[in-house]
Design a protein around this motif. Sequence first.
Motif, PDB file in Angstrom:
ATOM      1  N   ARG A 245      59.187 -30.539 -14.764  1.00 15.77           N
ATOM      2  CA  ARG A 245      59.136 -29.264 -13.797  1.00 15.77           C
ATOM      3  C   ARG A 245      58.571 -29.572 -12.519  1.00 15.77           C
ATOM      4  O   ARG A 245      59.054 -29.191 -11.607  1.00 15.77           O
ATOM      5  CB  ARG A 245      58.337 -28.509 -14.604  1.00 15.77           C
ATOM      6  CG  ARG A 245      58.944 -27.755 -16.046  1.00 15.77           C
ATOM      7  CD  ARG A 245      57.896 -26.724 -16.632  1.00 15.77           C
ATOM      8  NE  ARG A 245      58.603 -26.184 -17.966  1.00 15.77           N
ATOM      9  CZ  ARG A 245      58.360 -26.762 -19.114  1.00 15.77           C
ATOM     10  NH1 ARG A 245      57.643 -27.877 -18.999  1.00 15.77           N
ATOM     11  NH2 ARG A 245      58.776 -26.283 -19.935  1.00 15.77           N
ATOM     12  N   LEU A 246      57.621 -30.483 -12.461  1.00 12.38           N
ATOM     13  CA  LEU A 246      56.953 -30.742 -11.144  1.00 12.38           C
ATOM     14  C   LEU A 246      58.153 -31.562 -10.401  1.00 12.38           C
ATOM     15  O   LEU A 246      58.043 -31.580  -8.935  1.00 12.38           O
ATOM     16  CB  LEU A 246      55.683 -31.620 -11.351  1.00 12.38           C
ATOM     17  CG  LEU A 246      54.960 -31.986 -10.104  1.00 12.38           C
ATOM     18  CD1 LEU A 246      54.506 -30.784  -9.446  1.00 12.38           C
ATOM     19  CD2 LEU A 246      53.650 -32.807 -10.448  1.00 12.38           C
ATOM     20  N   ASP A 247      58.982 -32.487 -10.956  1.00 11.46           N
ATOM     21  CA  ASP A 247      59.698 -33.396 -10.383  1.00 11.46           C
ATOM     22  C   ASP A 247      60.970 -32.500  -9.699  1.00 11.46           C
ATOM     23  O   ASP A 247      61.135 -32.535  -8.468  1.00 11.46           O
ATOM     24  CB  ASP A 247      60.534 -34.436 -11.494  1.00 11.46           C
ATOM     25  CG  ASP A 247      59.651 -35.476 -11.541  1.00 11.46           C
ATOM     26  OD1 ASP A 247      58.848 -35.844 -10.991  1.00 11.46           O
ATOM     27  OD2 ASP A 247      59.997 -35.959 -12.532  1.00 11.46           O
ATOM     28  N   ARG A 248      61.205 -31.501 -10.479  1.00 10.51           N
ATOM     29  CA  ARG A 248      62.269 -30.297  -9.955  1.00 10.51           C
ATOM     30  C   ARG A 248      61.684 -29.584  -8.790  1.00 10.51           C
ATOM     31  O   ARG A 248      62.447 -29.349  -7.921  1.00 10.51           O
ATOM     32  CB  ARG A 248      62.804 -29.425 -10.995  1.00 10.51           C
ATOM     33  CG  ARG A 248      63.785 -30.174 -12.007  1.00 10.51           C
ATOM     34  CD  ARG A 248      64.339 -29.052 -12.839  1.00 10.51           C
ATOM     35  NE  ARG A 248      63.584 -28.010 -13.586  1.00 10.51           N
ATOM     36  CZ  ARG A 248      63.077 -28.194 -14.924  1.00 10.51           C
ATOM     37  NH1 ARG A 248      63.462 -29.462 -15.332  1.00 10.51           N
ATOM     38  NH2 ARG A 248      62.255 -27.614 -15.488  1.00 10.51           N
ATOM     39  N   LEU A 249      60.470 -29.193  -8.785  1.00 10.59           N
ATOM     40  CA  LEU A 249      59.937 -28.170  -7.978  1.00 10.59           C
ATOM     41  C   LEU A 249      59.638 -28.975  -6.663  1.00 10.59           C
ATOM     42  O   LEU A 249      60.129 -28.702  -5.588  1.00 10.59           O
ATOM     43  CB  LEU A 249      58.635 -28.052  -8.353  1.00 10.59           C
ATOM     44  CG  LEU A 249      57.455 -27.394  -7.519  1.00 10.59           C
ATOM     45  CD1 LEU A 249      58.150 -25.707  -6.893  1.00 10.59           C
ATOM     46  CD2 LEU A 249      56.096 -27.162  -7.828  1.00 10.59           C
ATOM     47  N   GLU A 250      59.251 -30.520  -6.635  1.00 12.00           N
ATOM     48  CA  GLU A 250      59.055 -31.339  -5.727  1.00 12.00           C
ATOM     49  C   GLU A 250      60.384 -31.663  -4.749  1.00 12.00           C
ATOM     50  O   GLU A 250      60.596 -31.597  -3.858  1.00 12.00           O
ATOM     51  CB  GLU A 250      58.542 -32.519  -5.953  1.00 12.00           C
ATOM     52  CG  GLU A 250      58.108 -33.611  -4.782  1.00 12.00           C
ATOM     53  CD  GLU A 250      57.603 -34.987  -5.439  1.00 12.00           C
ATOM     54  OE1 GLU A 250      57.152 -35.771  -4.537  1.00 12.00           O
ATOM     55  OE2 GLU A 250      57.477 -35.222  -6.598  1.00 12.00           O
ATOM     56  N   LYS A 251      61.515 -31.900  -5.702  1.00 12.65           N
ATOM     57  CA  LYS A 251      62.794 -31.953  -5.057  1.00 12.65           C
ATOM     58  C   LYS A 251      63.198 -30.712  -4.297  1.00 12.65           C
ATOM     59  O   LYS A 251      63.598 -31.051  -3.138  1.00 12.65           O
ATOM     60  CB  LYS A 251      63.696 -32.510  -6.116  1.00 12.65           C
ATOM     61  CG  LYS A 251      65.075 -32.556  -5.799  1.00 12.65           C
ATOM     62  CD  LYS A 251      66.114 -32.873  -6.765  1.00 12.65           C
ATOM     63  CE  LYS A 251      67.584 -32.710  -6.415  1.00 12.65           C
ATOM     64  NZ  LYS A 251      68.670 -33.388  -7.498  1.00 12.65           N
ATOM     65  N   ASP A 252      63.053 -29.732  -4.908  1.00 12.11           N
ATOM     66  CA  ASP A 252      63.583 -28.394  -4.340  1.00 12.11           C
ATOM     67  C   ASP A 252      62.875 -27.723  -3.126  1.00 12.11           C
ATOM     68  O   ASP A 252      63.388 -27.411  -2.030  1.00 12.11           O
ATOM     69  CB  ASP A 252      63.644 -27.088  -5.381  1.00 12.11           C
ATOM     70  CG  ASP A 252      64.735 -27.451  -6.542  1.00 12.11           C
ATOM     71  OD1 ASP A 252      65.572 -28.328  -6.114  1.00 12.11           O
ATOM     72  OD2 ASP A 252      64.587 -26.855  -7.464  1.00 12.11           O
ATOM     73  N   VAL A 253      61.388 -28.021  -3.145  1.00 11.66           N
ATOM     74  CA  VAL A 253      60.513 -27.855  -1.937  1.00 11.66           C
ATOM     75  C   VAL A 253      60.604 -28.519  -0.902  1.00 11.66           C
ATOM     76  O   VAL A 253      60.648 -28.056   0.357  1.00 11.66           O
ATOM     77  CB  VAL A 253      59.086 -27.560  -2.404  1.00 11.66           C
ATOM     78  CG1 VAL A 253      58.604 -28.916  -2.391  1.00 11.66           C
ATOM     79  CG2 VAL A 253      58.348 -26.685  -1.660  1.00 11.66           C
ATOM     80  N   LEU A 254      61.174 -29.817  -1.025  1.00 14.46           N
ATOM     81  CA  LEU A 254      61.449 -30.774   0.084  1.00 14.46           C
ATOM     82  C   LEU A 254      62.644 -30.498   0.798  1.00 14.46           C
ATOM     83  O   LEU A 254      62.878 -31.247   1.840  1.00 14.46           O
ATOM     84  CB  LEU A 254      61.063 -32.219  -0.210  1.00 14.46           C
ATOM     85  CG  LEU A 254      59.716 -32.663  -0.774  1.00 14.46           C
ATOM     86  CD1 LEU A 254      59.640 -33.921  -0.998  1.00 14.46           C
ATOM     87  CD2 LEU A 254      58.593 -32.250   0.532  1.00 14.46           C
ATOM     88  N   ASP A 255      63.662 -29.949   0.202  1.00 15.63           N
ATOM     89  CA  ASP A 255      64.923 -29.749   0.519  1.00 15.63           C
ATOM     90  C   ASP A 255      64.844 -28.303   1.269  1.00 15.63           C
ATOM     91  O   ASP A 255      64.760 -27.325   1.135  1.00 15.63           O
ATOM     92  CB  ASP A 255      66.052 -29.567  -0.558  1.00 15.63           C
ATOM     93  CG  ASP A 255      67.343 -29.266  -0.068  1.00 15.63           C
ATOM     94  OD1 ASP A 255      67.590 -29.438   1.107  1.00 15.63           O
ATOM     95  OD2 ASP A 255      68.264 -29.294  -0.936  1.00 15.63           O
ATOM     96  N   GLU A 256      64.821 -28.738   2.602  1.00 14.43           N
ATOM     97  CA  GLU A 256      64.761 -27.587   3.712  1.00 14.43           C
ATOM     98  C   GLU A 256      65.743 -26.453   3.647  1.00 14.43           C
ATOM     99  O   GLU A 256      65.878 -25.337   3.983  1.00 14.43           O
ATOM    100  CB  GLU A 256      64.530 -27.925   5.179  1.00 14.43           C
ATOM    101  CG  GLU A 256      63.526 -29.034   5.438  1.00 14.43           C
ATOM    102  CD  GLU A 256      62.263 -28.102   5.460  1.00 14.43           C
ATOM    103  OE1 GLU A 256      62.340 -26.894   5.690  1.00 14.43           O
ATOM    104  OE2 GLU A 256      61.244 -29.124   5.510  1.00 14.43           O
ATOM    105  N   SER A 257      66.916 -26.738   2.900  1.00 13.11           N
ATOM    106  CA  SER A 257      68.275 -25.783   2.964  1.00 13.11           C
ATOM    107  C   SER A 257      68.004 -25.161   1.623  1.00 13.11           C
ATOM    108  O   SER A 257      68.695 -23.907   1.661  1.00 13.11           O
ATOM    109  CB  SER A 257      69.634 -26.693   2.663  1.00 13.11           C
ATOM    110  OG  SER A 257      69.414 -27.494   1.586  1.00 13.11           O
TER     111      SER A 257
END
Length: 261
Positions: free
Chosen positions: A7-19
Motif C-alpha cells: 500500500r505504501l509503494d502504491r501511495l508513493e508512486k501515485d503521490v509523486l505522479d503530478e498528473s
Amino acid sequence: MKLRQSRLDRLEKDVLDESRPLAPILRQVIALGGHAHSQPLRTWALRELKGYEGTDVPIPDYRKISAPLVMDGIAGMYQFRKQQVSMFDLPDFVRDDLGTELRFGRGVGEIESLLAKDPSEAVPIAPPMAAELAAVMSQNPARQVLRLYWAVHPSALEGLLDQIRTRLVELVGELRAVMPQGQQDPTPDQVAQALQNISIVTGDNSSVTVTAPMALAHRRGSARAEVNGAGPRSISRSTVLWITLAILITAALATGLAMWL
C-alpha cells in the motif's frame, strides 16, 4: 516470483505522479490508516476529502489564499462586473471578516472540479449569506449590488492542492524513515511515530499535532483539545456577526412590510 506492491509503494508512486488527482490518493491514505489502526490519519484524509466547512475543525493555514472581494451590480443606467469591494463598501460589522484573504474549506474533489471547468477563468466563491449582505449593501439608491464574491485565481487553488500533495509526500517520507528495509506495510506504532513530525496549523496559528485529540480553537485564542466531544463548545466571532446580519435583515423586512400595510 514477483512481490506484491505494498500500500505504501502504491501511495508513493501515485503521490509523486503530478498528473494524478489527489482525491483517490487521499482515499488510499484512509485505507492505509485503517490497516494501521490510525484514527488521526484517517480523520485528516477524510477532512481533506469532505472539506472543513460546516465542522468544528479549524481550517489549516495552508488552505489560506488571497483573492479580491468583488461585486456585480447596477449603478444608474450602467451595469458593473467584478468591481473590487473596498472596506467602506462593507457594513462595519463584517469588515473584520471579509477581506482579500480567505480560508478555503471545500473538499479536494470539489477544488479539482472547479479547476477542470476553465483553468484560465477566476473562480467565483461567495461568502456566507452573500445574498443577504448584498441586500444590505443595496440600501444606497444609487447602487444595487446583485452579487458579492471572491474572484479566486486558479493558480491560488493549484497552490492549495500542491500544499496538500507536499504533506502527503512528507507522510510517505516519514513512514519510510521509521520502517526497516524490506518491510511491506507500516505498523500502528510506526504510523504514530511518523505522524509525530507532521503538524497542522489551525486558524489561530497554534500548532496542533495530528496525533493529538481533535483540537478546537477560538479565532484569536489558543487551541484546546477535547476527547469524545466533551467540554463546552464556543461560538466564533464570525458566527455572531452573521447572526446579527440575519436579525438586521429580518427587522428591515418587517419594517418595510409594516409601512406597506
